[in-house]
Design a protein around this motif. Structure first.
Motif, mmCIF file in Angstrom:
data_model
loop_
_atom_site.group_PDB
_atom_site.id
_atom_site.type_symbol
_atom_site.label_atom_id
_atom_site.label_comp_id
_atom_site.label_asym_id
_atom_site.label_seq_id
_atom_site.Cartn_x
_atom_site.Cartn_y
_atom_site.Cartn_z
ATOM 1 N N ILE A 61 0.904 -1.145 0.109
ATOM 2 C CA ILE A 61 -0.133 -0.054 -0.035
ATOM 3 C C ILE A 61 0.894 1.254 -0.167
ATOM 4 C CG2 ILE A 61 -1.635 1.311 1.146
ATOM 5 C CD1 ILE A 61 -2.946 -1.346 2.311
ATOM 6 N N LEU A 62 1.959 1.247 0.917
ATOM 7 C CA LEU A 62 2.859 2.201 0.800
ATOM 8 C C LEU A 62 4.054 2.294 -0.371
ATOM 9 C CD1 LEU A 62 3.318 2.244 4.787
ATOM 10 C CD2 LEU A 62 2.425 4.254 3.363
ATOM 11 N N GLY A 63 4.024 1.429 -0.935
ATOM 12 C CA GLY A 63 4.904 1.396 -2.171
ATOM 13 C C GLY A 63 6.362 1.246 -1.753
ATOM 14 N N LEU A 64 6.416 0.333 -0.865
ATOM 15 C CA LEU A 64 7.860 0.263 -0.032
ATOM 16 C C LEU A 64 8.260 -1.369 -0.309
ATOM 17 C CD1 LEU A 64 7.050 1.707 3.250
ATOM 18 C CD2 LEU A 64 8.360 2.716 1.641
ATOM 19 N N ILE A 65 8.154 -1.871 -1.608
ATOM 20 C CA ILE A 65 8.207 -3.143 -1.826
ATOM 21 C C ILE A 65 9.647 -2.962 -2.821
ATOM 22 C CG2 ILE A 65 7.568 -5.399 -3.058
ATOM 23 C CD1 ILE A 65 5.839 -4.859 -0.672
ATOM 24 N N ASP A 66 10.853 -3.720 -1.963
ATOM 25 C CA ASP A 66 12.024 -3.584 -2.619
ATOM 26 C C ASP A 66 12.457 -4.900 -3.542
ATOM 27 O OD1 ASP A 66 12.569 -0.863 -1.693
ATOM 28 O OD2 ASP A 66 13.218 -1.923 0.056
ATOM 29 N N PRO A 67 13.547 -4.881 -4.617
ATOM 30 C CA PRO A 67 13.664 -5.946 -5.464
ATOM 31 C C PRO A 67 14.500 -7.108 -4.376
ATOM 32 C CG PRO A 67 14.327 -3.753 -6.572
ATOM 33 C CD PRO A 67 13.865 -3.625 -5.217
ATOM 34 N N PRO A 68 14.078 -8.301 -4.482
ATOM 35 C CA PRO A 68 13.415 -8.903 -5.657
ATOM 36 C C PRO A 68 11.759 -8.973 -5.693
ATOM 37 C CG PRO A 68 14.226 -10.617 -4.385
ATOM 38 C CD PRO A 68 14.455 -9.247 -3.763
ATOM 39 N N GLY A 69 11.229 -8.154 -5.013
ATOM 40 C CA GLY A 69 9.808 -8.186 -4.968
ATOM 41 C C GLY A 69 9.328 -7.021 -5.774
ATOM 42 N N ARG A 70 8.018 -7.278 -6.353
ATOM 43 C CA ARG A 70 7.532 -6.484 -7.053
ATOM 44 C C ARG A 70 6.068 -6.726 -7.007
ATOM 45 N NH1 ARG A 70 10.154 -8.604 -11.547
ATOM 46 N NH2 ARG A 70 8.826 -10.100 -12.796
ATOM 47 N N ILE A 71 5.063 -5.485 -7.297
ATOM 48 C CA ILE A 71 3.693 -5.961 -7.368
ATOM 49 C C ILE A 71 3.337 -6.099 -8.828
ATOM 50 C CG2 ILE A 71 1.440 -4.621 -7.377
ATOM 51 C CD1 ILE A 71 2.441 -2.747 -5.189
ATOM 52 N N GLU A 72 2.941 -7.503 -8.858
ATOM 53 C CA GLU A 72 2.669 -8.006 -10.136
ATOM 54 C C GLU A 72 1.221 -7.694 -10.899
ATOM 55 O OE1 GLU A 72 4.667 -9.982 -11.962
ATOM 56 O OE2 GLU A 72 6.400 -10.316 -10.513
ATOM 57 N N GLY A 73 0.439 -7.388 -9.989
ATOM 58 C CA GLY A 73 -0.969 -6.763 -10.370
ATOM 59 C C GLY A 73 -1.942 -6.598 -9.583
ATOM 60 N N GLY A 74 -3.332 -6.194 -9.955
ATOM 61 C CA GLY A 74 -4.004 -5.464 -9.069
ATOM 62 C C GLY A 74 -3.961 -4.066 -8.990
ATOM 63 N N ARG A 75 -4.903 -3.495 -8.136
ATOM 64 C CA ARG A 75 -5.034 -2.272 -7.941
ATOM 65 C C ARG A 75 -5.106 -1.575 -6.311
ATOM 66 N NH1 ARG A 75 -9.415 0.955 -11.398
ATOM 67 N NH2 ARG A 75 -10.702 -0.567 -10.223
ATOM 68 N N ILE A 76 -4.490 -0.558 -5.980
ATOM 69 C CA ILE A 76 -4.713 -0.203 -4.626
ATOM 70 C C ILE A 76 -5.152 1.276 -4.853
ATOM 71 C CG2 ILE A 76 -3.469 0.348 -2.730
ATOM 72 C CD1 ILE A 76 -1.205 -1.534 -3.297
ATOM 73 N N LEU A 77 -6.520 1.280 -4.565
ATOM 74 C CA LEU A 77 -7.264 2.699 -4.854
ATOM 75 C C LEU A 77 -7.339 3.482 -3.471
ATOM 76 C CD1 LEU A 77 -10.121 1.542 -7.153
ATOM 77 C CD2 LEU A 77 -7.882 2.633 -7.763
ATOM 78 N N PHE A 78 -6.774 4.604 -3.360
ATOM 79 C CA PHE A 78 -6.480 5.462 -2.206
ATOM 80 C C PHE A 78 -7.212 6.778 -2.462
ATOM 81 C CE2 PHE A 78 -4.536 8.763 0.688
ATOM 82 C CZ PHE A 78 -5.244 8.070 1.918
ATOM 83 N N ASN A 79 -8.395 6.995 -1.962
ATOM 84 C CA ASN A 79 -9.311 8.145 -2.460
ATOM 85 C C ASN A 79 -9.460 8.383 -4.099
ATOM 86 O OD1 ASN A 79 -10.250 9.280 -0.319
ATOM 87 N ND2 ASN A 79 -8.639 10.719 0.114
ATOM 88 N N GLY A 80 -9.681 7.074 -4.322
ATOM 89 C CA GLY A 80 -9.752 6.781 -6.080
ATOM 90 C C GLY A 80 -8.421 6.883 -6.712
ATOM 91 N N GLU A 81 -7.562 7.197 -6.077
ATOM 92 C CA GLU A 81 -6.143 7.333 -6.996
ATOM 93 C C GLU A 81 -5.459 6.043 -6.857
ATOM 94 O OE1 GLU A 81 -1.828 9.616 -6.935
ATOM 95 O OE2 GLU A 81 -3.580 10.259 -5.577
ATOM 96 N N ASP A 82 -4.948 5.285 -8.040
ATOM 97 C CA ASP A 82 -4.375 4.063 -7.959
ATOM 98 C C ASP A 82 -2.863 4.271 -7.680
ATOM 99 O OD1 ASP A 82 -3.611 1.303 -8.358
ATOM 100 O OD2 ASP A 82 -3.956 1.116 -10.565
ATOM 101 N N LEU A 83 -2.646 3.679 -6.331
ATOM 102 C CA LEU A 83 -1.328 3.865 -5.954
ATOM 103 C C LEU A 83 -0.167 2.953 -6.441
ATOM 104 C CD1 LEU A 83 -1.801 3.996 -2.038
ATOM 105 C CD2 LEU A 83 -1.805 6.061 -3.781
ATOM 106 N N VAL A 84 -0.710 1.731 -7.249
ATOM 107 C CA VAL A 84 0.085 0.949 -7.806
ATOM 108 C C VAL A 84 0.679 1.823 -9.044
ATOM 109 C CG1 VAL A 84 0.423 -1.253 -9.444
ATOM 110 C CG2 VAL A 84 -0.982 -1.129 -7.124
ATOM 111 N N ALA A 85 -0.130 2.563 -9.805
ATOM 112 C CA ALA A 85 0.277 3.325 -10.863
ATOM 113 C C ALA A 85 0.984 4.475 -10.631
ATOM 114 C CB ALA A 85 -0.840 3.475 -11.799
#
Length: 332
Positions: A61-85
């Motif tokens: 949710i906070l965008g704190l995933i470091d390599p070798p991890g990554r968000i492969e898919g899905g959406r995290i909508l915060f107040n309508g804004e997609d944090l994944v993008a």
């Protein structure tokens, strides 16, 4: 097949989130299709054993995933804004101001070389337009709000000059300084003794309600969640196995795993009874078995559980993923 959905008007809507770690020994699907939503002012408990993916959800949710991890898919909508993008510059503006995090060990989030006042002031300088005097006044007021006496003097203290419980109060104060809309608390009381735990949890609930914020409480302790949360989401091996209102889940669990977690809570009315435990251990998440991942630990498992993974079934505001859900009143 019933599809998982998220609520309208949600502050936060996590939709089919998949966060994987690509390692030399295989792909770890730490979060694999998790969905839930949180409305303004709500507290949600994210529950499960260690290794179930709870903390990875919070870091995603906070965008704190470091390599070798990554968000492969899905959406995290915060107040309508997609944090994944959202890019890193945008996420840096959101962290602390709109979404704050309280970590398990306060010494990992406090800089030992800087005073508490300096660290609190930095949060306000980054996320508000307050002048120096107004920032100092807010820092003092927030320390007082979390129960630290002589707050003006303690701004000049370093983290090691506080006890463990006091350090956690400081971390909560820093998290609430910029009046975030969402607070993610990752096992915030595990390192504290039982008496201090109760004080900190009461304080956190008060601060969340007082500031009109929402909170995700990440914990393995269903007893804590039952006192704090409006809703519970239970994770097992990176997936949601049950979700619903706290009273419904605690009183009428549908999934055998949830039932096992509840039964393992000490009951003061049965002091001499042996504590129940879930047999076996969480499977290696790099080599998950086919079918239901809980089947080897489940007393209700049948042949279908070895070949078919249960879908998340939605019914009357509840969600559960089990071929043989518990009926009301069943213990196993």
């Amino acid at each position: 097949m019933a599809h998982d959905t998220t609520a309208a008007g949600a502050l936060l809507a996590v939709e089919n989130l998949r966060t994987w770690f690509h390692t030399f020994s295989g792909t770890v699907k730490a979060v694999n299709g998790v969905s839930f939503s949180l409305k303004p002012g709500e507290i949600m408990g994210l529950v499960g054993e260690s290794g179930g993916g709870k903390s990875v959800v919070g870091f995603s949710i906070l965008g704190l995933i470091d390599p070798p991890g990554r968000i492969e898919g899905g959406r995290i909508l915060f107040n309508g804004e997609d944090l994944v993008a959202a890019g890193e510059p945008r996420l840096r503006r959101i962290r602390g101001r709109d979404i704050a995090m309280v970590f398990q060990d306060p010494m990992t989030s406090l800089n030992p070389l800087r005073t508490v006042g300096e660290q609190m002031d930095e949060m306000l300088r980054l996320h508000t337009d307050l002048d120096a005097r107004a920032r100092r006044e807010r820092c003092i007021r927030m320390l007082e709000d979390v129960g630290i006496s002589r707050a003006a003097e303690r701004l000049a203290s370093y983290p090691h000059q506080f006890s463990g419980g006091m350090r956690q109060r400081v971390v909560i104060a820093i998290a609430m300084l910029a009046e975030p809309k969402l607070v993610i608390a990752d096992e915030p009381t595990t390192a504290l003794d039982v008496t201090i735990q109760a004080q900190i949890l009461k304080l956190m609930r008060h601060q969340i309600r007082e500031h009109g914020a929402s909170m995700i409480l990440i914990t393995h302790d269903l007893a804590v969640v039952s006192e704090m949360a409006d809703h519970i989401t239970v994770l097992y091996c990176g997936k949601v196995v049950e979700r619903g209102a706290t009273d419904d889940v605690i009183r009428r669990p549908a999934h055998p795993y949830t039932r096992g977690l509840i039964d393992s809570i000490p009951n003061p009315e049965h002091r001499t009874a042996r504590l129940s435990q879930i047999p076996g251990a969480v499977p290696d998440i790099r080599k998950l078995p086919k079918g239901c991942t809980f089947r080897d630990r489940c007393p209700r498992a049948a042949a279908i559980c070895a070949t078919s993974e249960p879908d998340l079934t939605l019914a009357g505001g509840r969600a559960f993923a089990c071929h043989f859900p518990l009926e009301e009143g069943e213990t196993r």
